[in-house]
Design an enzyme around this catalytic site. Structure first.
Site, PDB file in Angstrom:
ATOM      1  CB  SER A 191      -1.133  -0.091   1.246  1.00  0.00           C
ATOM      2  OG  SER A 191      -0.513  -0.339   2.310  1.00  0.00           O
ATOM      3  CG  HIS A 219      -3.449  -0.797  -2.360  1.00  0.00           C
ATOM      4  ND1 HIS A 219      -4.028   0.595  -2.295  1.00  0.00           N
ATOM      5  CD2 HIS A 219      -3.216  -1.216  -1.260  1.00  0.00           C
ATOM      6  CE1 HIS A 219      -4.073   0.803  -0.932  1.00  0.00           C
ATOM      7  NE2 HIS A 219      -3.396  -0.188  -0.211  1.00  0.00           N
ATOM      8  CE  LYS A 250      -7.337   0.625   0.482  1.00  0.00           C
ATOM      9  NZ  LYS A 250      -6.724  -0.093   1.484  1.00  0.00           N
TER      10      LYS A 250
HETATM   11  C1  LIG Z   1      -6.885  -0.628   2.854  1.00  0.00           C
HETATM   12  C2  LIG Z   1      -6.321  -1.768   3.145  1.00  0.00           C
HETATM   13  C3  LIG Z   1      -6.963  -2.628   3.859  1.00  0.00           C
HETATM   14  C4  LIG Z   1      -8.127  -2.246   4.820  1.00  0.00           C
HETATM   15  O1  LIG Z   1      -9.516  -2.078   3.944  1.00  0.00           O
HETATM   16  P1  LIG Z   1     -10.670  -1.419   4.270  1.00  0.00           P
HETATM   17  O2  LIG Z   1     -11.612  -1.742   3.470  1.00  0.00           O
HETATM   18  O3  LIG Z   1     -10.414  -0.036   4.036  1.00  0.00           O
HETATM   19  O4  LIG Z   1     -10.806  -1.464   5.795  1.00  0.00           O
HETATM   20  C5  LIG Z   1      -6.414  -3.919   4.086  1.00  0.00           C
HETATM   21  N1  LIG Z   1      -5.265  -4.465   3.491  1.00  0.00           N
HETATM   22  C6  LIG Z   1      -4.612  -3.539   2.867  1.00  0.00           C
HETATM   23  C7  LIG Z   1      -3.389  -4.092   1.998  1.00  0.00           C
HETATM   24  C8  LIG Z   1      -5.073  -2.327   2.450  1.00  0.00           C
HETATM   25  O5  LIG Z   1      -4.427  -1.532   1.697  1.00  0.00           O
END
Ligand SMILES: *Cc1c(COP(=O)(O)O)cnc(C)c1O
Length: 400
Positions: A191, A219, A250
Site C-alpha cells: 500500500s 490495491h 479502494k
Molecule cells: C486499505 C487496506 C486494507 C483495509 O481495507 P478497508 O476496506 O479500508 O478496511 C486491508 N489491506 C490492505 C493491504 C489495504 O491497503
C-alpha cells in the site's frame, strides 16, 4: 474512596492524554483530521477552498459515479438503511448473494465471503485459518496493519521476513516443525510503496512446502490484470489454490471487504471469523453499489487503460525530476524524503499551491522513510498531473 482521590485519579488520565499528544507533537508525529467536503474526486473542497487530490484510493473514480449513487439510493429507498443483525442471524440480505457471485466471477474462485471492511476481513480470516500455537504464519515486513493485527489475534507463531525476500521465506519454510500448518501472507500490491509481491515465487514455495498462500489484494483489485481481477491475474496465477482478500473501499469506490477462494476455506471461515460472526451486516445501499462497481469493472476496461496511461505519464514526469521510479503497474508513487519534518514541509508546500497529499510518517512507514504517497485516479487529467510535477519541481529544484 474519597472524592478528592477520585478526582486525582481522573486528572491522571487527562495528564496522560496531554503527555501523549505533546510527545507526538515534539516528534512531528501528531496526526489530526482534515474536513473534506464531499464528493471526493480529483478535486475536493477543504475549508471552502478547492484542492487537487493526489492521495485517494478511489483509483477508478467510482466513488462519485452516477450509477453507483443510483444503485445505493435505490437500494436504500427500497430496502432501508440497515441489515438489522449479523449475517448469521437475520442480516444476510439477498443482496449479499448477488454481490458474492460477482466477486467470485471477477476472481474466478469457487466462493467468496463479504465482510464489513478489508480490515475486518483480515482480522477475521487470519485467526480463523490459523488458530493454534503450533501453526506458523510467515508475513512480509511491509504487510498492511490489518494483516499484522490478524496475525496478532491468531494464536499462531509469526515469522516476519524482509520485504519480498523469497529466499528468506524458503529458509523459514525449510526449518519449520513438520507438524505445523503454515500460512504465508502478503499484500499483493504494497500500500505505501506500490510494488508487487513476488507472487509466482511465493506460490511455488507454498506448493513445494504444503503451505497456504493468502494474498491481500486491496490495491490490485479492479486495477491490475487484464480484467481487473488483480495481482494474481497480472502474474497469470489462478485463484483456485490461493486465498484472496480484497476490499470494496479502494478501486471499487464503496465499503466492505471480501475473502475469495475455495469453497471449503470460505465455509470454514464463515464458521470461525469473529469479525463476521459478531458484527452487523452491511446496509442495502452499500451492497448494491458494490455490486454495481464490479459490473462497471467488468464492462469498462477503458478506466483501467486510462489509469495506466496516467500512471505512465506521472512515472515519466517523476523520472525527469530525477526520482528513480522503478515500479510495477500500480498507480501508487512513494516520494520518499526520509525525514518526518521534511515530509511535512513538502506536504505543506503542495498544500499552499492547492495540492493535497498528506505526509506519511512512522509507524505507517519505517523510521527514516517518511514520504508523500501520491496516488492517481482514472479521472485525473494530464494537466493536473503536470501541475503536480511542476510543483514538485519547484520544491526540489527551484529552491522552495
Ligand atoms: C486499505 C487496506 C486494507 C483495509 O481495507 P478497508 O476496506 O479500508 O478496511 C486491508 N489491506 C490492505 C493491504 C489495504 O491497503
Amino acid at each position: 474512596m474519597k472524592y478528592a482521590d477520585q478526582n486525582r485519579l481522573k486528572e491522571k488520565w487527562f495528564d496522560y492524554f496531554q503527555d501523549t499528544l505533546e510527545y507526538l507533537r515534539d516528534r512531528d508525529l501528531l496526526r489530526s483530521l482534515c474536513p473534506i467536503t464531499p464528493p471526493t474526486g480529483p478535486e475536493v473542497m477543504i475549508h471552502g477552498k478547492r484542492y487537487l487530490l493526489f492521495c485517494s484510493n478511489d483509483y477508478l473514480g467510482l466513488a462519485d459515479d452516477p450509477r453507483m449513487k443510483q444503485a445505493a439510493s435505490q437500494a436504500a429507498l427500497t430496502f432501508g438503511t440497515g441489515a438489522g443483525a449479523s449475517r448469521l442471524i437475520s442480516g444476510n440480505l439477498e443482496l449479499y448473494n448477488t454481490l458474492e457471485q460477482e466477486v467470485s466471477r471477477l476472481k474466478l474462485t469457487e466462493a467468496s465471503l463479504v465482510f464489513s471492511s478489508g480490515f475486518a476481513a483480515n482480522v477475521g480470516v487470519i485467526p480463523a485459518l490459523c488458530g493454534s500455537p503450533d501453526d506458523l504464519i510467515i508475513s512480509d515486513e511491509l504487510n498492511h496493519a490489518s494483516i499484522i493485527d490478524g496475525c496478532r489475534l491468531s494464536k499462531a507463531r509469526v515469522e516476519i521476513y524482509p520485504h519480498c525476500d523469497v529466499e528468506r521465506v524458503r529458509d523459514i519454510l525449510s526449518n519449520r516443525p513438520s507438524s505445523s500448518k503454515v500460512l504465508m501472507v502478503t499484500d499483493g500490491i504494497f500500500s505505501m510503496d506500490g510494488d508487487l509481491a513476488p507472487l509466482k515465487e511465493l506460490f511455488a514455495l507454498s506448493l513445494e512446502y504444503g503451505a497456504l498462500l493468502l494474498v491481500d489484494d486491496a490495491h490490485g483489485t479492479g486495477v491490475v490484470g487484464k480484467t481487473g481481477a488483480g495481482s494474481l491475474e497480472y502474474f497469470g496465477l489462478e485463484g483456485t489454490e490461493i486465498i484472496q482478500i480484497g476490499t470494496f473501499s479502494k478501486a471499487l469506490g464503496g465499503l466492505g471487504g471480501f475473502l475469495a477462494g475455495p469453497k471449503g476455506a470460505v465455509d470454514h471461515v464463515l464458521n470461525r471469523a469473529r469479525s463476521l460472526i459478531y458484527s452487523t451486516g452491511l446496509p442495502p445501499s452499500v451492497l448494491a453499489s458494490n455490486t454495481m462497481a464490479l459490473k462497471i469493472v467488468r464492462e469498462e476496461p477503458e478506466r483501467r487503460e486510462r489509469l495506466k496511461e496516467l500512471t505512465r505519464e506521472l512515472t515519466s514526469g517523476l523520472k525527469k525530476l530525477g526520482f528513480s521510479v522503478d515500479k510495477g503497474p500500480a498507480p501508487i508513487f512513494p516520494v520518499i524524503v526520509g525525514d518526518k519534518r521534511e515530509a511535512l514541509r513538502l506536504s505543506r508546500f503542495l498544500w499552499e499551491k492547492g495540492i493535497f497529499v498528506p505526509a506519511i510518517r512512522p509507524p505507517t512507514v519505517p523510521e527514516g522513510k517518511s514520504r508523500l504517497r501520491i496516488s492517481l485516479s482514472a479521472l485525473h487529467t494530464p494537466q493536473q498531473i503536470n501541475a503536480l510535477v511542476e510543483t514538485l519541481a519547484d520544491f526540489f529544484w527551484r529552491g522552495a
